[in-house]
Design an enzyme around this catalytic site. Structure first.
Site, short mmCIF file in Angstrom:
data_model
loop_
_atom_site.label_atom_id
_atom_site.label_comp_id
_atom_site.label_asym_id
_atom_site.label_seq_id
_atom_site.Cartn_x
_atom_site.Cartn_y
_atom_site.Cartn_z
N THR A 87 0.84 -0.98 0.06
CA THR A 87 0.05 -0.01 0.00
C THR A 87 0.89 1.32 -0.10
O THR A 87 1.77 1.38 1.08
CB THR A 87 -0.99 0.15 1.35
OG1 THR A 87 -1.76 -1.32 1.30
CG2 THR A 87 -1.96 1.21 1.20
N LYS A 162 -7.76 1.53 -3.17
CA LYS A 162 -7.42 1.05 -1.63
C LYS A 162 -7.78 2.09 -0.72
O LYS A 162 -8.34 1.87 0.25
CB LYS A 162 -6.19 0.52 -1.58
CG LYS A 162 -5.34 0.16 -0.27
CD LYS A 162 -5.70 -1.24 0.22
CE LYS A 162 -5.04 -1.35 1.65
NZ LYS A 162 -5.53 -2.63 2.25
N LYS A 237 -1.67 4.88 8.71
CA LYS A 237 -0.89 5.02 7.37
C LYS A 237 -1.86 5.40 6.25
O LYS A 237 -1.56 6.00 5.60
CB LYS A 237 -0.12 3.52 7.24
CG LYS A 237 0.68 3.67 6.12
CD LYS A 237 1.23 2.20 5.57
CE LYS A 237 1.74 2.27 4.01
NZ LYS A 237 2.25 0.95 3.71
P1 NAD Z 1 6.36 -5.76 7.18
O1 NAD Z 1 7.06 -4.73 7.50
O2 NAD Z 1 6.05 -7.22 7.98
O3 NAD Z 1 7.19 -6.42 5.79
C1 NAD Z 1 7.76 -5.39 4.81
C2 NAD Z 1 9.14 -6.21 4.49
O4 NAD Z 1 9.94 -5.44 3.70
C3 NAD Z 1 9.95 -6.44 5.88
O5 NAD Z 1 10.33 -7.79 5.74
C4 NAD Z 1 11.28 -5.47 5.62
O6 NAD Z 1 12.61 -6.27 5.83
C5 NAD Z 1 11.31 -5.76 3.99
N1 NAD Z 1 12.18 -4.68 3.25
C6 NAD Z 1 12.02 -3.15 3.58
N2 NAD Z 1 12.83 -2.70 2.85
C7 NAD Z 1 13.22 -3.28 2.01
C8 NAD Z 1 14.28 -3.21 0.80
N3 NAD Z 1 14.86 -2.15 0.41
N4 NAD Z 1 14.77 -4.38 0.25
C9 NAD Z 1 14.09 -5.80 0.64
N5 NAD Z 1 13.02 -5.86 1.46
C10 NAD Z 1 12.88 -4.94 2.14
O7 NAD Z 1 4.88 -5.18 6.41
P2 NAD Z 1 3.46 -5.91 5.91
O8 NAD Z 1 2.62 -6.12 7.08
O9 NAD Z 1 4.13 -7.22 5.37
O10 NAD Z 1 3.20 -5.05 4.77
C11 NAD Z 1 3.55 -4.64 3.70
C12 NAD Z 1 2.60 -3.87 3.08
O11 NAD Z 1 1.28 -4.50 2.73
C13 NAD Z 1 2.50 -2.63 3.42
O12 NAD Z 1 2.66 -1.67 2.52
C14 NAD Z 1 1.11 -2.60 4.24
O13 NAD Z 1 0.63 -1.24 4.22
C15 NAD Z 1 0.49 -3.46 3.28
N6 NAD Z 1 -0.62 -4.12 4.03
C16 NAD Z 1 -0.54 -4.75 5.18
C17 NAD Z 1 -1.73 -5.43 5.86
C18 NAD Z 1 -1.35 -5.93 6.90
O14 NAD Z 1 -2.34 -6.54 7.62
N7 NAD Z 1 -0.18 -6.23 7.45
C19 NAD Z 1 -2.71 -5.53 5.02
C20 NAD Z 1 -2.97 -4.94 3.73
C21 NAD Z 1 -1.90 -4.24 3.27
#
Ligand code: NAD
Length: 290
Positions: A87, A162, A237
């Site tokens: 997102t 979204k 966010k």
């Molecule tokens: P998270 O923080 O658990 O995962 C993100 C991952 O990206 C981490 O493991 C981090 O190490 C990795 N990362 C960061 N920078 C990086 C880079 N330069 N290279 C490689 N890896 C890198 O977050 P999440 O909960 O998995 O969410 C991910 C996305 O999905 C976000 O944009 C969030 O808004 C969206 N989202 C999350 C949910 C939820 O319920 N968690 C629901 C819908 C959407």
């Protein structure tokens, strides 16, 4: 298919696992998170993207997406697809799509709803922006990771859908919580309030499917001490992204603006961080008018 997967956190890891289980060859990269079982580890984002038919990114925000895209796009073959499921702000989604197009790479912005539970169960909803040709290539992958994919329009349309959806969700959750707190003060039983509203014109997803009152309605995070679920800081966010978009598009969104402010206060100075976004109800319970 050969799939590159960058960002294997709470959402990315279970999504990648489902692709492996469906028989795809997945090459992953993450700065910190371990590789899920069956995912081949690449030492860099470009390494995961090279030779891939589709590269999926699942990253924290637009700035990180732009940095990863700048590394990955030059490594990708012409006609392959960069599919961002994070997102992020609409502008970043469009900027990445332009950069991809200049390199002969197709781009899809495809944020999801359904949370970690939906990612694990393969029941996410994808809202996608990009060309018909790009969408056709990634659609079979969406069918593995999710139960529904809507092609919303050109690049950025997925992110637009979204943040509009989640602006409604945040505003509605606040309205539902403040109404429960008012009902308490009027001596109205919460179950009776649910019985009436859930079958009357005040009904909503937040009341009927995710009721913020413990012991009322279907099971929800309220029945588990408000452990997320969908964390208040993730709602914040998304509300901030909706306000950023409204600012850029000159749209008047007073309710969304107030919802962003309330979640900001809740998360940053009222102990809401780490709690489900429905924990707005105990917040309102403690408060008085004025
Ligand atoms: P998270 O923080 O658990 O995962 C993100 C991952 O990206 C981490 O493991 C981090 O190490 C990795 N990362 C960061 N920078 C990086 C880079 N330069 N290279 C490689 N890896 C890198 O977050 P999440 O909960 O998995 O969410 C991910 C996305 O999905 C976000 O944009 C969030 O808004 C969206 N989202 C999350 C949910 C939820 O319920 N968690 C629901 C819908 C959407």
């Amino acid at each position: 298919m050969k799939i590159g997967f960058i960002g294997l956190g709470n959402m990315g890891a279970p999504m990648a696992k489902n692709l492996v289980a469906a028989g795809h060859e997945v090459w992953g990269h993450d700065l910190h998170a371990p590789m899920p079982e069956g995912v081949h580890g690449a030492i860099s984002a470009a390494g995961a993207a090279k030779d891939a038919d589709v590269v999926i990114t699942m990253l924290p925000n637009g700035a990180i997406l732009r940095a990863v895209a700048a590394e990955v796009i030059p490594a990708m073959k012409t006609g392959t697809v960069l599919c961002d499921c994070s997102t992020v702000d609409v502008e970043s989604a469009r900027a990445v799509a332009e950069e991809a197009a200049a390199a002969g790479v197709l781009a899809v912005d495809a944020p999801v709803s359904g949370g970690v539970g939906g990612a694990a169960a393969g029941t996410l909803t994808f809202m996608a922006g990009g060309s018909d040709a790009a969408f056709a290539i990634v659609q079979p992958i969406f069918e593995i990771m999710g139960q529904k994919a809507v092609h919303c329009g050109a690049s950025g349309a997925g992110q637009a859908a979204k943040i509009c959806n989640n602006m409604i969700l945040g505003v509605t959750m606040i309205a539902t919580c403040e109404a429960f707190a008012l009902a308490d003060k009027l001596g109205l039983d919460r179950q009776k309030m649910f019985d009436v509203v859930s079958t009357s014109s005040g009904y909503s997803w937040t009341m009927n499917a995710y009721c913020p009152a413990p012991g009322v309605g279907p099971k929800s995070p309220a029945d588990n001490d408000y452990k997320p679920g969908f964390a208040a800081e993730l709602m914040l966010k998304d509300l901030r992204l909706s306000q950023q978009a409204a600012e850029a598009a000159d749209a008047d969104t007073p309710m969304g603006k107030l919802a962003a402010l309330l979640y900001e206060t809740f998360v940053e100075s009222e102990g809401g961080k780490g709690m489900d976004f429905s924990a707005m109800l105990p917040r309102f319970e403690k408060r008085h008018r004025g």
